[in-house]
Design a protein around this motif. Structure first.
Motif, PDB file in Angstrom:
ATOM      1  N   ARG A  37     -45.558 -57.809  -4.300  1.00  0.00           N
ATOM      2  CA  ARG A  37     -45.853 -59.026  -3.531  1.00  0.00           C
ATOM      3  C   ARG A  37     -46.063 -58.706  -2.056  1.00  0.00           C
ATOM      4  N   ALA A  38     -45.199 -57.855  -1.495  1.00  0.00           N
ATOM      5  CA  ALA A  38     -45.331 -57.488  -0.086  1.00  0.00           C
ATOM      6  C   ALA A  38     -46.637 -56.747   0.162  1.00  0.00           C
ATOM      7  N   THR A  39     -47.027 -55.881  -0.774  1.00  0.00           N
ATOM      8  CA  THR A  39     -48.278 -55.135  -0.620  1.00  0.00           C
ATOM      9  C   THR A  39     -49.477 -56.079  -0.594  1.00  0.00           C
ATOM     10  N   VAL A  40     -49.456 -57.111  -1.425  1.00  0.00           N
ATOM     11  CA  VAL A  40     -50.546 -58.089  -1.438  1.00  0.00           C
ATOM     12  C   VAL A  40     -50.596 -58.840  -0.108  1.00  0.00           C
ATOM     13  N   LEU A  41     -49.441 -59.254   0.413  1.00  0.00           N
ATOM     14  CA  LEU A  41     -49.415 -59.945   1.696  1.00  0.00           C
ATOM     15  C   LEU A  41     -49.872 -59.031   2.834  1.00  0.00           C
ATOM     16  N   GLU A  42     -49.543 -57.754   2.764  1.00  0.00           N
ATOM     17  CA  GLU A  42     -50.054 -56.805   3.759  1.00  0.00           C
ATOM     18  C   GLU A  42     -51.573 -56.709   3.662  1.00  0.00           C
ATOM     19  N   ALA A  43     -52.072 -56.570   2.439  1.00  0.00           N
ATOM     20  CA  ALA A  43     -53.518 -56.412   2.242  1.00  0.00           C
ATOM     21  C   ALA A  43     -54.285 -57.644   2.684  1.00  0.00           C
ATOM     22  N   LEU A 183     -53.841 -64.616   7.719  1.00  0.00           N
ATOM     23  CA  LEU A 183     -54.163 -63.959   6.450  1.00  0.00           C
ATOM     24  C   LEU A 183     -55.496 -64.461   5.893  1.00  0.00           C
ATOM     25  N   GLU A 184     -56.194 -63.549   5.185  1.00  0.00           N
ATOM     26  CA  GLU A 184     -57.492 -63.855   4.604  1.00  0.00           C
ATOM     27  C   GLU A 184     -57.562 -63.323   3.176  1.00  0.00           C
ATOM     28  N   ASN A 185     -58.549 -63.802   2.458  1.00  0.00           N
ATOM     29  CA  ASN A 185     -58.823 -63.273   1.129  1.00  0.00           C
ATOM     30  C   ASN A 185     -59.663 -62.015   1.306  1.00  0.00           C
ATOM     31  N   THR A 186     -59.008 -60.910   1.636  1.00  0.00           N
ATOM     32  CA  THR A 186     -59.699 -59.674   1.984  1.00  0.00           C
ATOM     33  C   THR A 186     -60.158 -58.925   0.737  1.00  0.00           C
ATOM     34  N   GLU A 187     -61.021 -57.950   0.965  1.00  0.00           N
ATOM     35  CA  GLU A 187     -61.469 -57.109  -0.140  1.00  0.00           C
ATOM     36  C   GLU A 187     -60.305 -56.332  -0.733  1.00  0.00           C
ATOM     37  N   ALA A 188     -59.404 -55.837   0.116  1.00  0.00           N
ATOM     38  CA  ALA A 188     -58.250 -55.078  -0.384  1.00  0.00           C
ATOM     39  C   ALA A 188     -57.372 -55.942  -1.282  1.00  0.00           C
ATOM     40  N   ILE A 224     -48.671 -58.990 -14.509  1.00  0.00           N
ATOM     41  CA  ILE A 224     -48.290 -58.645 -13.140  1.00  0.00           C
ATOM     42  C   ILE A 224     -49.146 -59.416 -12.143  1.00  0.00           C
ATOM     43  N   GLY A 225     -50.444 -59.520 -12.417  1.00  0.00           N
ATOM     44  CA  GLY A 225     -51.322 -60.272 -11.529  1.00  0.00           C
ATOM     45  C   GLY A 225     -50.931 -61.729 -11.430  1.00  0.00           C
ATOM     46  N   MET A 226     -50.658 -62.375 -12.560  1.00  0.00           N
ATOM     47  CA  MET A 226     -50.274 -63.795 -12.549  1.00  0.00           C
ATOM     48  C   MET A 226     -48.943 -64.005 -11.844  1.00  0.00           C
ATOM     49  N   VAL A 227     -47.975 -63.123 -12.118  1.00  0.00           N
ATOM     50  CA  VAL A 227     -46.663 -63.248 -11.479  1.00  0.00           C
ATOM     51  C   VAL A 227     -46.796 -63.098  -9.969  1.00  0.00           C
ATOM     52  N   THR A 228     -47.598 -62.134  -9.525  1.00  0.00           N
ATOM     53  CA  THR A 228     -47.760 -61.904  -8.091  1.00  0.00           C
ATOM     54  C   THR A 228     -48.434 -63.082  -7.410  1.00  0.00           C
ATOM     55  N   VAL A 229     -49.528 -63.579  -7.988  1.00  0.00           N
ATOM     56  CA  VAL A 229     -50.240 -64.714  -7.385  1.00  0.00           C
ATOM     57  C   VAL A 229     -49.331 -65.939  -7.323  1.00  0.00           C
ATOM     58  N   PHE A 236     -51.304 -70.326   1.356  1.00  0.00           N
ATOM     59  CA  PHE A 236     -52.254 -69.214   1.338  1.00  0.00           C
ATOM     60  C   PHE A 236     -53.042 -69.185   0.041  1.00  0.00           C
ATOM     61  N   ARG A 237     -52.401 -69.466  -1.082  1.00  0.00           N
ATOM     62  CA  ARG A 237     -53.113 -69.478  -2.365  1.00  0.00           C
ATOM     63  C   ARG A 237     -54.262 -70.483  -2.333  1.00  0.00           C
ATOM     64  N   ARG A 238     -53.996 -71.656  -1.777  1.00  0.00           N
ATOM     65  CA  ARG A 238     -55.048 -72.675  -1.707  1.00  0.00           C
ATOM     66  C   ARG A 238     -56.170 -72.218  -0.788  1.00  0.00           C
TER      67      ARG A 238
END
Length: 489
Positions: A37-43, A183-188, A224-229, A236-238
Motif C-alpha cells: 500500500r505504501a509503495t502505491v502511495l509513493e508511486a 497525488l496523481e494516477n501516474t504511470e508507475a 492483491i490488486g483489489m485489496v490494495t486499491v 484519491f480512488r475517486r
C-alpha cells in the motif's frame, strides 16, 4: 493541586533497535500488505512515480528490489550506529544519481527532502492503517512513538527537519493535503496495480516451476490488486478513477484480519530475515552452521517442489510437446532472451543508462562498497554505456531497442566491458592480493565456489574472473553465478 501526567518522550537511543516499534512491525505479517500500500502511495506522487518509471527495477526484478529494501530498512532501524551511518551514506549516494524529467517535462530529484518526507509519511500512515484495518488500532502513545522513529529515520539520512510535520497532530492535515492535492494516477501506479501483480515473475524458490507459479499468480495477483486499491484513501480512488470492485472492501478487511491472526504462529516463522533468505536462496558469507543447515533444508524443499511441479504438469491438460530424442538444455540464450533477462533491467523494453546503472547498483549493494569503489564501478558502467550507445543506437534516440540489438548481434566484449570486469574484480578482491578467495566470492555471489572456478590453491584469478564475466555478458551463457545476480527476478 491536581497531578497531571505527562508521558515521557522516547529516549533517542530507543528509537532504533529491538526496542523500537518499527522493529516489532518489521516481523508482522500485516506489514507486507502495508508495504504494498505504501509503495502505491509513493508511486502516485508524480516525482516519485517518474523516478520509479525511469530508473527502478521493480517490474523486471521485483523480488531482488524487495530484498534490497528489506535489508536496507534492517540496517537503518537496527541497533548498530555505524551500520546505520554507512547505509544512510549509501542511500544518499544512490538517490543523488536519480534525477531527470517526467513525461510532462517536470523535474524530479530523489534527493529532494520533500519527496523523501512523503516516502516516510506513506510508511508511517500505512503502518497505522494496517493496524486499524486488522481490528487492532494503535493507541495515541504508540503512534507518537512510531512517528518519532520515522522522524529519526529522516534525521539519520541527514535531511533537515521541517519537511515532515514535527508533530503527529500536524501530520494528518499534511497527509490529507498530499492525498487530495498532489497525488496523481501516474504511470508507475498503473504499472504496479495492473501489470506487476498480473505478470509478477516467480520468486527464486519457485523459479523453474512455471505451472505452479502461474496457477498461484492467477489467483493471488488480482486479489492483491483489489485489496490494495480498496485500502487506498477514498478521495484519491475517486480522483484517480480506480475501480471499486463489489466486495473488495470485505476482501480487504478479511486479508488484514487473516494476516493479523498469523501473529499467533511461532516467532521464528515470522522473522523477516527468513524472507530475505528465501528471496535470494543463498546465505551471506558469515553464515553459521545453523544457517547453512537451513540452506540445505531449503535446497531439499526446492527439489521436492520441482518434483511436485513435474507431477502437476502430468495431470494438467496442457499441450504436450511432440516426443523426440532427448536433448541437453540449451547453454546459450537467444539474443532476444538475453536482452530481456539481462540487459533490460528496468523492464521498459529498451536498453539505456538506467539499466546499466541498476547493474552497478546491485553489484555495489552486494559488495557493500564505500564511496570511492562504488564511484569507480559506476564510471566503468558509464563508459560501457557510451560504447554500446555509439555502436547500437542506430536511430539516435538515446536508447537501444531490442530490434537494434538483435539486428547487430554484437560482440559486447569491447574495451569498456573488459574495464567493467576489471573494476568489479578489484572491488570483490577486498584484500587486494589479486585473487578472490572463497569468502570474497561468497560476498558477491552469496554461494560457494563452483568446481570450475577455484584453482588448486582454492583461489579465483583475475584472468579467470574477467573471462567468466565476459562470457556471461557477451557469450550469453546460462547457469553461471551471474544469473541470479543480474538475470534473476
Amino acid at each position: 493541586m491536581t497531578d497531571t501526567h505527562v508521558s515521557e518522550p522516547p529516549r533517542p537511543g530507543s528509537l532504533f533497535g529491538p526496542d523500537s516499534q518499527f522493529h516489532r512491525f518489521f516481523n508482522d505479517p500485516r506489514w507486507a500488505l502495508a508495504m504494498v500500500r505504501a509503495t502505491v502511495l509513493e508511486a502516485a506522487h508524480p516525482r516519485i512515480g517518474a523516478a520509479l518509471t525511469d530508473n527502478s527495477t521493480f517490474v523486471a526484478h521485483p523480488w531482488r528490489r524487495l530484498r534490497n529494501t528489506l535489508v536496507s530498512l534492517q540496517r537503518m532501524f537496527g541497533p548498530d550506529d555505524d551500520a546505520r551511518r554507512k547505509e544512510a551514506a549509501r542511500l544518499n549516494r544512490l538517490h543523488a544519481r536519480l534525477s531527470g524529467t517526467d513525461a510532462r517535462d517536470r523535474p524530479y530529484d530523489a534527493t529532494d527532502p520533500e519527496v523523501r518526507a512523503w516516502v516516510v509519511a506513506t510508511l508511517f500512515e500505512s503502518s497505522v492503517t494496517m493496524c486499524r484495518l486488522s481490528g487492532q488500532p494503535l493507541d495515541q502513545e504508540t503512534m507518537e512513538r512510531l512517528y518519532a522513529e520515522y522522524h529519526a529515520f529522516l534525521a539519520a539520512l541527514g535531511d533537515a527537519p521541517g519537511h515532515l510535520p514535527p508533530t503527529l497532530a500536524e501530520f494528518w492535515p499534511y497527509y490529507d493535503h498530499m492525498v487530495e492535492e498532489v497525488l496523481e494516477n501516474t504511470e508507475a501506479l498503473r504499472i504496479i496495480l495492473y501489470k506487476l501483480f498480473d505478470h509478477l515473475p516467480a520468486p527464486p524458490l519457485l523459479n523453474g516451476l512455471p505451472t505452479v507459479w502461474a496457477a498461484g499468480r492467477a489467483f493471488a495477483g488480482p486479489v492483491i490488486g483489489m485489496v490494495t486499491v480498496a485500502s487506498l484513501p477514498e478521495s484519491f480512488r475517486r480522483r484517480a478513477g480506480l475501480p471499486e470492485v463489489p466486495g473488495a472492501r470485505t476482501l480487504m478487511q478479511g486479508a488484514y484480519l487473516a494476516a493479523g491472526l498469523a501473529r499467533f504462529l511461532p516467532e521464528n516463522w515470522l522473522r523477516t530475515e527468513n524472507l530475505t533468505e528465501l528471496l535470494s536462496l543463498t546465505w551471506p558469507p558469515d553464515s553459521d552452521a545453523g544457517e547453512l543447515a537451513r540452506a540445505a533444508t531449503l535446497t531439499a524443499l526446492r527439489g521436492r517442489m520441482k518434483r511436485a511441479g513435474a507431477l502437476l504438469r502430468l495431470v494438467t491438460p496442457f499441450p504436450v510437446p511432440p516426443s523426440g530424442p532427448a536433448e541437453d538444455p540449451p547453454t546459450r540464450r537467444s539474443a532476444d532472451e538475453f536482452f530481456t533477462a539481462v540487459l533490460d533491467q528496468t523492464g521498459n523494453g529498451y536498453l539505456d543508462w538506467p539499466d546499466l546503472a541498476s547493474m552497478a547498483r546491485e553489484l555495489s549493494t552486494r559488495l557493500d562498497l564505500d564511496e570511492p569503489a562504488e564511484t569507480r564501478l559506476y564510471q566503468a558502467f558509464a563508459e560501457w554505456w557510451r560504447e554500446l550507445q555509439a555502436a547500437l543506437d542506430t536511430d539516435g534516440d538515446g536508447r537501444v531497442s531490442k530490434e537494434e540489438y538483435a539486428a547487430a548481434v554484437p560482440s559486447l566484449a569491447g574495451p569498456a566491458l573488459i574495464r567493467v570486469a576489471e573494476v568489479l574484480f578489484d572491488a570483490t578482491d577486498a584484500d587486494g592480493n589479486q585473487y578472490i578467495d572463497a569468502d570474497e566470492y561468497r560476498t558477491l555471489f552469496r554461494t560457494g565456489f563452483r568446481r570450475t572456478v577455484a584453482d588448486a590453491e582454492g583461489r579465483y584469478s583475475r584472468a579467470a574472473f574477467v573471462k567468466d564475466f565476459l562470457s556471461f555478458m557477451s557469450g550469453r551463457r546460462r547457469s553461471t553465478p551471474y544469473d541470479p545476480l543480474l538475470a534473476g527476478a
